[in-house]
Design an enzyme around this catalytic site. Structure first.
Site, PDB file in Angstrom:
ATOM      1  N   CYS A  69       0.920  -1.256   0.130  1.00  0.00           N
ATOM      2  CA  CYS A  69      -0.038  -0.079  -0.145  1.00  0.00           C
ATOM      3  C   CYS A  69       0.945   1.268  -0.028  1.00  0.00           C
ATOM      4  O   CYS A  69       0.505   2.219  -0.759  1.00  0.00           O
ATOM      5  CB  CYS A  69      -0.866   0.122   0.998  1.00  0.00           C
ATOM      6  N   HIS A 107      -2.090   1.587   6.997  1.00  0.00           N
ATOM      7  CA  HIS A 107      -2.578   1.409   5.663  1.00  0.00           C
ATOM      8  C   HIS A 107      -2.661   2.755   4.931  1.00  0.00           C
ATOM      9  O   HIS A 107      -2.990   3.743   5.685  1.00  0.00           O
ATOM     10  CB  HIS A 107      -3.875   0.625   5.497  1.00  0.00           C
ATOM     11  N   ASP A 121      -8.021   3.046  -4.159  1.00  0.00           N
ATOM     12  CA  ASP A 121      -6.982   2.433  -3.308  1.00  0.00           C
ATOM     13  C   ASP A 121      -6.601   1.177  -4.203  1.00  0.00           C
ATOM     14  O   ASP A 121      -7.218   0.386  -4.231  1.00  0.00           O
ATOM     15  CB  ASP A 121      -7.691   2.061  -2.050  1.00  0.00           C
TER      16      ASP A 121
END
Length: 276
Positions: A69, A107, A121
């Site tokens: 991420c 995250h 995302d």
């Protein structure tokens, strides 16, 4: 190093127009998760992983590998900004529902403002295919469903798998705490209790097929069904990494005992235990 938008667009295979509109946002989002695998090979192998946009760009674009991420959404967010999108980085918390606020910062997600707010995302295991409008409801990312819901304490919660699914992350629509992101990044790449240190992982989309590798186990999710495949040797796992994800792991032989031990923990009832 010089960050080159055209090189990024070539990396994800996007040859269409680039405008700051929803159509372009969704096209780029889908192209990224189909071209760039989510993976933690460097973390799992204990190689240095830097918390910087330049390092992430080098990893994903120049060296044509994948990322997680902090890398995936760093590069994606930068590219969106270069095109003219208004992008906000978010310090989200995976499994905050169970772990509490200590999960925050584990995250990195993105908020894109286009008249209304959208959650973008590409780094949540490649499961999200397109931007999600910031409204409560369910969206289709076949073969996965996402459900976005408000939480009583002012957070939003994204559930992977539909309403109430246990795998989720929480976020607020406010600028990321960059120091917290850096701190959680450092923990996840060094602490032996971090899932990224424990389990070799790779995930990628290919249209409506979703490939998920955890150690020796490859799961392929498709609309209405899924299959599983276990690698019994380092050579078989190397083939999976290459053919499915376009990745190489130079230390696979060395890592194999660790991978087998983790396989026994994750899949204690698997039919075959291999050479571990």
């Amino acid at each position: 190093m010089t960050l080159d938008l055209d090189a990024y667009l070539e990396r994800i295979g996007h040859a269409g127009p680039v405008r700051a509109d929803l159509e372009t946002l969704n096209a780029l989002h889908e192209a990224h998760v189909n071209a760039v695998p989510f993976e933690n090979l460097d973390v799992h192998a204990g190689r240095p992983v830097m918390f910087s946009l330049e390092a992430a760009f080098d990893e994903i674009v120049t060296r044509r590998r994948g990322g997680w991420c902090y890398e995936m959404n760093a590069v994606f967010g930068w590219a969106l900004g270069e095109i003219g999108f208004e992008v906000m980085r978010l310090s989200a918390g995976v499994r905050r529902e169970a772990l509490g606020d200590e999960a925050l910062g584990n995250h990195l997600a993105l908020l894109v403002r286009l008249g209304r707010d959208y959650l973008a995302d590409v780094g949540f295991g490649s499961s999200q295919v397109h931007a999600i409008a910031l409204d409560e409801g369910v969206s289709d990312h076949s073969p996965v469903r996402m459900a976005l819901a408000k939480v009583d304490d002012g957070y939003w919660r994204l559930h992977e798998g539909g309403p109430g699914a246990t795998f989720s992350y929480d976020f607020r629509t406010e600028p990321a705490d960059e120091a917290l992101l850096a701190e959680r990044h450092a923990w996840q790449i060094t602490d032996p209790n971090s899932i990224f240190c424990k389990t070799l992982t790779a995930k990628v989309r290919r249209g409506t097929r979703y490939f998920i590798l955890r150690g020796r186990m490859l799961e392929t999710q498709m609309p209405g069904r899924s299959t599983q495949q276990i690698s019994d040797t380092p050579e078989e796992l190397a083939s999976v990494l290459d053919e499915v994800f376009g990745l190489e792991e130079p230390e696979l032989e060395t890592l194999w005992p660790k991978i087998c031990a983790r396989h026994r923990q994750l899949f204690p009832h698997a039919a075959r235990d291999g050479a571990g």
